[in-house]
Design an enzyme around this catalytic site. Structure first.
Site, PDB file in Angstrom:
ATOM      1  N   ASN A   1      47.642  47.469 -14.421  1.00 10.77           N
ATOM      2  CA  ASN A   1      46.813  48.583 -13.849  1.00 10.77           C
ATOM      3  C   ASN A   1      47.362  49.885 -13.977  1.00 10.77           C
ATOM      4  OD1 ASN A   1      44.815  49.908 -12.355  1.00 10.77           O
ATOM      5  ND2 ASN A   1      45.477  49.122 -10.343  1.00 10.77           N
TER       6      ASN A   1
ATOM      7  N   LYS B   1      45.504  52.668 -13.570  1.00  8.41           N
ATOM      8  CA  LYS B   1      45.350  53.561 -12.729  1.00  8.41           C
ATOM      9  C   LYS B   1      44.839  54.786 -13.340  1.00  8.41           C
ATOM     10  CE  LYS B   1      47.805  51.468  -8.900  1.00  8.41           C
ATOM     11  NZ  LYS B   1      48.406  51.239  -7.610  1.00  8.41           N
TER      12      LYS B   1
ATOM     13  N   HIS C   1      39.900  47.144  -5.616  1.00  8.81           N
ATOM     14  CA  HIS C   1      41.318  47.662  -4.905  1.00  8.81           C
ATOM     15  C   HIS C   1      41.465  48.605  -3.993  1.00  8.81           C
ATOM     16  CE1 HIS C   1      45.173  49.685  -5.823  1.00  8.81           C
ATOM     17  NE2 HIS C   1      45.490  48.725  -6.712  1.00  8.81           N
TER      18      HIS C   1
ATOM     19  N   GLU D   1      42.928  51.092  -3.270  1.00 11.22           N
ATOM     20  CA  GLU D   1      42.718  52.708  -3.698  1.00 11.22           C
ATOM     21  C   GLU D   1      41.350  52.995  -3.548  1.00 11.22           C
ATOM     22  OE1 GLU D   1      45.451  52.818  -6.872  1.00 11.22           O
ATOM     23  OE2 GLU D   1      47.183  52.544  -5.487  1.00 11.22           O
TER      24      GLU D   1
ATOM     25  N   GLU E   1      47.358  42.032  -2.592  1.00 10.57           N
ATOM     26  CA  GLU E   1      47.887  43.215  -2.904  1.00 10.57           C
ATOM     27  C   GLU E   1      48.119  43.645  -1.287  1.00 10.57           C
ATOM     28  OE1 GLU E   1      47.763  44.958  -6.828  1.00 10.57           O
ATOM     29  OE2 GLU E   1      46.145  46.068  -5.723  1.00 10.57           O
TER      30      GLU E   1
ATOM     31  N   GLY F   1      52.835  50.722  -4.878  1.00  7.61           N
ATOM     32  CA  GLY F   1      53.889  51.846  -5.073  1.00  7.61           C
ATOM     33  C   GLY F   1      54.970  52.417  -4.166  1.00  7.61           C
TER      34      GLY F   1
ATOM     35  N   SER G   1      54.305  46.654  -6.113  1.00 11.16           N
ATOM     36  CA  SER G   1      55.934  46.818  -6.634  1.00 11.16           C
ATOM     37  C   SER G   1      56.247  45.672  -7.201  1.00 11.16           C
ATOM     38  CB  SER G   1      56.596  47.186  -5.103  1.00 11.16           C
ATOM     39  OG  SER G   1      56.109  48.611  -4.715  1.00 11.16           O
TER      40      SER G   1
HETATM   41  P1  PGA Z   1      52.332  49.085  -7.984  1.00 13.14           P
HETATM   42  O1  PGA Z   1      50.663  48.943  -7.788  1.00 13.14           O
HETATM   43  O2  PGA Z   1      52.737  48.128  -8.937  1.00 13.14           O
HETATM   44  O3  PGA Z   1      52.650  50.340  -8.355  1.00 13.14           O
HETATM   45  O4  PGA Z   1      52.666  48.876  -6.668  1.00 13.14           O
HETATM   46  C1  PGA Z   1      49.867  47.610  -7.718  1.00 13.14           C
HETATM   47  C2  PGA Z   1      48.221  47.917  -7.747  1.00 13.14           C
HETATM   48  O5  PGA Z   1      48.012  48.985  -7.018  1.00 13.14           O
HETATM   49  O6  PGA Z   1      47.779  47.118  -8.480  1.00 13.14           O
END
Ligand code: PGA
Length: 261
Positions: free
Chosen positions: A19, A21, A105, A107, A175, A181, A220
């Site tokens: 992803n 983003k 997601h 976010e 998640e 992140g 992560s």
């Molecule tokens: P990350 O994000 O691997 O940077 O923690 C995962 C995600 O939000 O899909």
């Protein structure tokens, strides 16, 4: 199709999804080419997908044509088309070469106020367009501290998934919001407990077929922890943010499956 996860357990064929983003200009396509070139000619023992920003879906699909790497979108509107300035329709993603779309997601839930029923409406639209929906669920740090992880995840699943999903048209990604992140990850025991709960919730609601829905862990994931996390029972792959932006890290995660032999 069945396969083996790094822990040796039989289960659905795994998939690693990147992803990107809101990262990636045309120059980032070179990383995707390196991913494509870094996979074994016969394909990795795992499905691989990259979800770039909407501007790159079409060109990425062209660049990856004929390879084992698939392309997905990061969101779509709940309507099939219409007066929705700035939004992307599921059918446009399909037209551009995507085969899947990430929905719900955290976010988008946090930054765009998406609620479970908004996510569910998008899943219905994505399915109607012929896309696989990759539906994200996960608890915040506060919910976890309050002991509400499984309650929240079960509520999000119940509200975000429509009736009649199948293992073919839906993937669920667990998640934990606090792990995205941050470099923090749950213990493998915690991941196992949540994935077992998701597996049983889907089996209860949809029967055997949806019990075969692939369940991804996200938050992560890095080359250094991929083998451990992806070896957890009922974990059928990863949704990868930061570490999907460079081919070396993304391939390092995919290789967790090679190590299983
Ligand atoms: P990350 O994000 O691997 O940077 O923690 C995962 C995600 O939000 O899909």
């Amino acid at each position: 199709m069945s396969s083996t996860n790094p822990g040796g357990a039989a289960g659905p064929h795994p998939i690693v999804v990147g992803n990107w983003k809101m990262n990636g200009l045309k120059t980032a396509l070179t990383e995707a080419v390196k991913v494509k070139d870094g996979l074994p000619a016969a394909g990795a023992p795992v499905d691989v997908m990259i979800c770039p920003p909407a501007t790159l879906v079409l060109v990425l699909a062209e660049v990856l044509k004929g390879s084992h790497v698939r392309v997905g979108g990061q969101d779509c509107h709940a309507a099939a088309s219409g007066a929705f300035t700035g939004d992307v329709a599921a059918g446009m993603l399909l037209d551009g070469g995507a085969s899947a779309v990430i929905l719900g997601h955290s976010e988008r839930r946090a930054g765009h106020g998406e609620r479970d029923w908004d996510v569910r409406a998008k899943v219905v639209t994505a399915h109607a367009a012929g896309l696989t929906a990759i539906v994200c669920v996960g608890e915040t740090a506060g919910e976890r501290a309050a002991g509400l992880t499984e309650t929240v995840v079960r509520r999000q699943l119940a509200g975000s998934l429509p009736d009649g999903i199948t293992a073919a048209n839906t993937i669920v990604a667990y998640e934990p919001v606090w792990a995205i992140g941050t470099g923090l990850t749950p213990t493998t025991g915690d991941v196992a407990a949540v994935h077992a709960a998701i597996h049983s919730a889907l089996g209860e609601r949809y029967g055997k077929d949806a019990g075969g829905v692939r369940l991804l862990y996200g938050g992560s994931v890095k080359p250094s922890n991929a083998r451990e996390l992806l070896g957890v029972p009922h974990v059928h792959g990863a949704l990868v943010g930061g570490a999907s932006l460079t081919a070396a890290d993304f391939l390092g995660i995919i290789k967790a499956y090679d190590a299983a032999g």
